[in-house]
Scaffold this motif. Sequence first.
Motif, PDB file in Angstrom:
ATOM      1  N   VAL A 104      47.861  37.717  49.402  1.00 32.23           N
ATOM      2  CA  VAL A 104      46.885  38.317  50.301  1.00 32.23           C
ATOM      3  C   VAL A 104      47.045  37.586  51.626  1.00 32.23           C
ATOM      4  CG1 VAL A 104      44.445  38.579  50.834  1.00 32.23           C
ATOM      5  CG2 VAL A 104      45.276  39.066  48.526  1.00 32.23           C
ATOM      6  N   ASN A 105      47.531  38.294  52.633  1.00 30.15           N
ATOM      7  CA  ASN A 105      47.745  37.730  53.963  1.00 30.15           C
ATOM      8  C   ASN A 105      46.624  38.184  54.893  1.00 30.15           C
ATOM      9  OD1 ASN A 105      50.433  36.521  53.538  1.00 30.15           O
ATOM     10  ND2 ASN A 105      51.140  38.625  53.345  1.00 30.15           N
ATOM     11  N   VAL A 106      45.941  37.232  55.497  1.00 35.14           N
ATOM     12  CA  VAL A 106      44.886  37.541  56.462  1.00 35.14           C
ATOM     13  C   VAL A 106      45.376  37.103  57.839  1.00 35.14           C
ATOM     14  CG1 VAL A 106      42.512  37.117  57.175  1.00 35.14           C
ATOM     15  CG2 VAL A 106      43.085  37.243  54.736  1.00 35.14           C
ATOM     16  N   ILE A 107      45.495  38.065  58.746  1.00 34.54           N
ATOM     17  CA  ILE A 107      45.939  37.800  60.116  1.00 34.54           C
ATOM     18  C   ILE A 107      44.767  38.098  61.038  1.00 34.54           C
ATOM     19  CG2 ILE A 107      47.604  38.386  61.915  1.00 34.54           C
ATOM     20  CD1 ILE A 107      49.408  39.534  59.668  1.00 34.54           C
ATOM     21  N   VAL A 108      44.362  37.106  61.804  1.00 35.35           N
ATOM     22  CA  VAL A 108      43.260  37.274  62.759  1.00 35.35           C
ATOM     23  C   VAL A 108      43.859  37.263  64.158  1.00 35.35           C
ATOM     24  CG1 VAL A 108      41.038  36.415  63.554  1.00 35.35           C
ATOM     25  CG2 VAL A 108      41.732  36.035  61.180  1.00 35.35           C
ATOM     26  N   ALA A 109      43.744  38.366  64.861  1.00 36.80           N
ATOM     27  CA  ALA A 109      44.377  38.485  66.175  1.00 36.80           C
ATOM     28  C   ALA A 109      43.545  39.377  67.070  1.00 36.80           C
ATOM     29  CB  ALA A 109      45.795  39.057  66.040  1.00 36.80           C
ATOM     30  N   GLY A 110      43.522  39.057  68.351  1.00 35.27           N
ATOM     31  CA  GLY A 110      42.702  39.814  69.280  1.00 35.27           C
ATOM     32  C   GLY A 110      43.341  41.113  69.714  1.00 35.27           C
ATOM     33  N   LYS A 111      42.465  42.054  70.112  1.00 34.44           N
ATOM     34  CA  LYS A 111      42.947  43.305  70.683  1.00 34.44           C
ATOM     35  C   LYS A 111      42.766  43.331  72.198  1.00 34.44           C
ATOM     36  CE  LYS A 111      38.644  45.985  70.353  1.00 34.44           C
ATOM     37  NZ  LYS A 111      37.984  47.137  69.714  1.00 34.44           N
ATOM     38  N   TYR A 140      45.866  42.059  55.680  1.00 34.57           N
ATOM     39  CA  TYR A 140      44.726  42.370  56.538  1.00 34.57           C
ATOM     40  C   TYR A 140      45.069  42.003  57.978  1.00 34.57           C
ATOM     41  CZ  TYR A 140      41.652  42.366  52.395  1.00 34.57           C
ATOM     42  OH  TYR A 140      41.050  42.622  51.198  1.00 34.57           O
ATOM     43  N   LEU A 141      44.742  42.893  58.887  1.00 34.05           N
ATOM     44  CA  LEU A 141      44.740  42.581  60.312  1.00 34.05           C
ATOM     45  C   LEU A 141      43.289  42.636  60.773  1.00 34.05           C
ATOM     46  CD1 LEU A 141      46.147  42.070  63.044  1.00 34.05           C
ATOM     47  CD2 LEU A 141      46.276  44.562  63.311  1.00 34.05           C
ATOM     48  N   LEU A 142      42.717  41.469  61.034  1.00 36.10           N
ATOM     49  CA  LEU A 142      41.325  41.391  61.470  1.00 36.10           C
ATOM     50  C   LEU A 142      41.303  41.200  62.971  1.00 36.10           C
ATOM     51  CD1 LEU A 142      39.823  39.086  58.702  1.00 36.10           C
ATOM     52  CD2 LEU A 142      40.307  41.548  58.661  1.00 36.10           C
ATOM     53  N   THR A 143      40.715  42.167  63.634  1.00 36.51           N
ATOM     54  CA  THR A 143      40.685  42.117  65.092  1.00 36.51           C
ATOM     55  C   THR A 143      39.289  42.534  65.545  1.00 36.51           C
ATOM     56  OG1 THR A 143      41.886  42.784  67.088  1.00 36.51           O
ATOM     57  CG2 THR A 143      41.685  44.428  65.328  1.00 36.51           C
ATOM     58  N   SER A 144      39.131  42.833  66.828  1.00 42.01           N
ATOM     59  CA  SER A 144      37.772  42.995  67.360  1.00 42.01           C
ATOM     60  C   SER A 144      36.937  41.816  66.883  1.00 42.01           C
ATOM     61  CB  SER A 144      37.162  44.313  66.892  1.00 42.01           C
ATOM     62  OG  SER A 144      37.915  45.412  67.344  1.00 42.01           O
TER      63      SER A 144
END
Length: 794
Positions: A583-590, A525-529
């Motif tokens: 399950v890899n969760v990556i939280v990063a800004g856009k 997962y790439l969680l952004t916004s």
Amino acid sequence: MSAVPHEAPAPPTDAELAALDAHWRAANYLAVGQIYLMANPLLTEPLRPEHVKPRLLGHWGTSPGLNLVHTHLNRVIKARGLDALCIWGPGHGGPAVLANSWLEGTYTETYPDITRDAAGMGRLFKQFSFPGGVPSHVAPETPGSIHEGGELGYSLSHAYGAAFDHPDLTVACVIGDGEAETGPLAASWHSNKFLDPVHDGAVLPILHLNGYKIANPTVLARLPEGELDELLRGYGHDPIHVTGDDPAAVHRAMAHAMDTALDRVAAFQRAAREDGATERPRWPMIVLRTPKGWTGPAEVDGEPVEGTWRAHQVPLAGVRDNPEHLRQLERWLRSYRPEELFDETGVPRPAVLSGIPDGTRRLGATPYANGGLLLRDLPLPSLDSYAVAVDKPGTVMHEPTRVLGDVLRDVMAATADRRDFRLVGPDETASNRLQAVYAASGKAWQGQTRPGDEDLDPHGRVMEILSEHTCQGWLEGYLLTGRHGLFSCYEAFVHIVDSMVNQHIKWLRVTRRLPWRAPIASLNYLLTSHVWRQDHNGFSHQDPGFVDHILNKSPEAVRVYLPPDANTLLSVADHALRSRDYVNVIVAGKQPCFDWLSMDEARVHCARGAGIWDWAGTEDGSREPDVVLACAGDVPTQEVLAAAQLLRHHLPDLAVRVVNVVDIARLLPSGEHPHGMSDFEYDGLFTPGKPVIFAYHGYPWLIHRLAYRRTGHQHLHVRGYKEIGTTTTPFDMVVGNDMDRYRLVMDVIDRVPGLVVRAAAVRQRMEDVRLRHHAHIREHGVDLPEVADWTWTG
């Protein structure tokens, strides 16, 4: 691109239909035996109470329908030379799928102690829903499965995910009529608008209408046939109906329906692959309407059972204590004429096995259901050519996800021929700054196109549909059948798939303990916004809690990363895309954020997971720091660095240590998570007796929960999101949640012994800036210049 070699077989003869019926009866017998028996599997003696399990668990109602489907799939697979996979959607159809796996021999090959004879049949029966045995649903332990049957709604999206980029594969998908009432299933009917007949395989939905759920009728089974047809045709399918309760008639109708459907599939594929047809096919599907609990007891204790909701689970519940129930069970089992189906040693007779395909074409042996066997490493490029230059930290900004987009573009390009990487997301690829991928692959789309449409491509591998459930299901099916992918999503709305990721993590945890299951590519997962930059969309878009949800799950399977800048995001993403069974969760800004670390520094820091940024602090090594400023996440990192700079200016004698955490599980004890720190490591980093002011991306209590056993927990003070949000400015978000730089300086003054008096004037100045901030944004609508124009000068 694959040819379409499968020729239509002749309709089955009477002898072939009799063999199909024998196989079906054998599977039904085995399904009933699993639910009830722990001894006397061949009924070589009259049934006695001690032959029956003390706890009767399982689900009979759906099993005869699933057995019918499996029997007829065997026929067309063998006759046409198909590579096939079946997704068994009905919730607890385990007895049927296990029975068929045992009949075809794959169960014995996988579990040699469950031999295909009377002794093995006895063990097959006893283990079902029994302590130390196997679950009642189609689980990871079941050969040929990629779909956990314990939760409903995801079968069809899993089926399409399996078919994408597997042009030679036919995926049958049995959908229970209870499951068909769920939101995820309803949205997944639209997957046929994304199926490329050139590069993808085929999906054959089989809607099984047996009429009832646990205690209620099902919606679709009570629709008039014409209305149901209108619904299914509206979804873009061409339904073929099979209806009845007479086995001979249903067998003949089912064989005809299977042949008709697969002939149409082959024609559509041939038209697209050989003739260049571009019109979206109206794919066939089968509507199978048979009684719930078909061939089971018609009546029990004066109440109707077969064809009603009472057949859902265990139709005869009091077999050990009620002699009439025991006699009824024996009559039920003998109604299948087991002596015709199995010889005196319990081996299935030749007629029962005559329709079973060979080798890996058996549904329980297909490598597509053990995707790690097909998996190839991704051709990931070297990160150095994508890294941003960092001559001095905190002076230049980049959009991290845009930088990652260039990497994903080249991964897409490198997999153009092998087609084993997909990017999925709910209409947000460009919004999340990943649009560079369109240079290598457009967005999958089989619908109409109009002037002004951009990047739509009938052969594209970027998947966008405004249903997080469907995105998740597609990607899970894709990964489980041996490919790679990434799910990009707004942070607040990934919660929609909380329950789906639960099931996937459970699947991974179980498969890790099955030596015959090969590791699959991780679900990334790439969680952004994310929460701190949803100031313009407001409170509804502000929720960082998915991380909390994930960290509640099996530690061996979950990883959570909060890279603070572009280069750390590259390093983390590279690691995640190479990994298996996580399950890899990556939280990063856009949004633009400061670059802190060079690529080499980022690699080292990410490998460590947490570390001291000595260039940011003021400790000189001659003594312990007076305070530790810790951070995890891009906005918290900026606020901590800004606070450190304020402390350097206003309190230059204060020894400040700055710690950044990328891998949030590092905070756990080493005995609780594979990435956890020992107490010695943790104390060395955070100190056992000094105040730690921790600015965290999400809900602050998570950090307390992770670190509550640590020696210095009483000195840990965490700032983060505390459910205060609105439409406002970016900096006002952190002020409102007390995570801003000025609040962090005040926290230091409040917690370092002696500062509360000595630095009272500094504290007052910090409070004054916060007050000035509130007035400024209400007048000007933007943040204070000293915030908006801030850079690192340390």
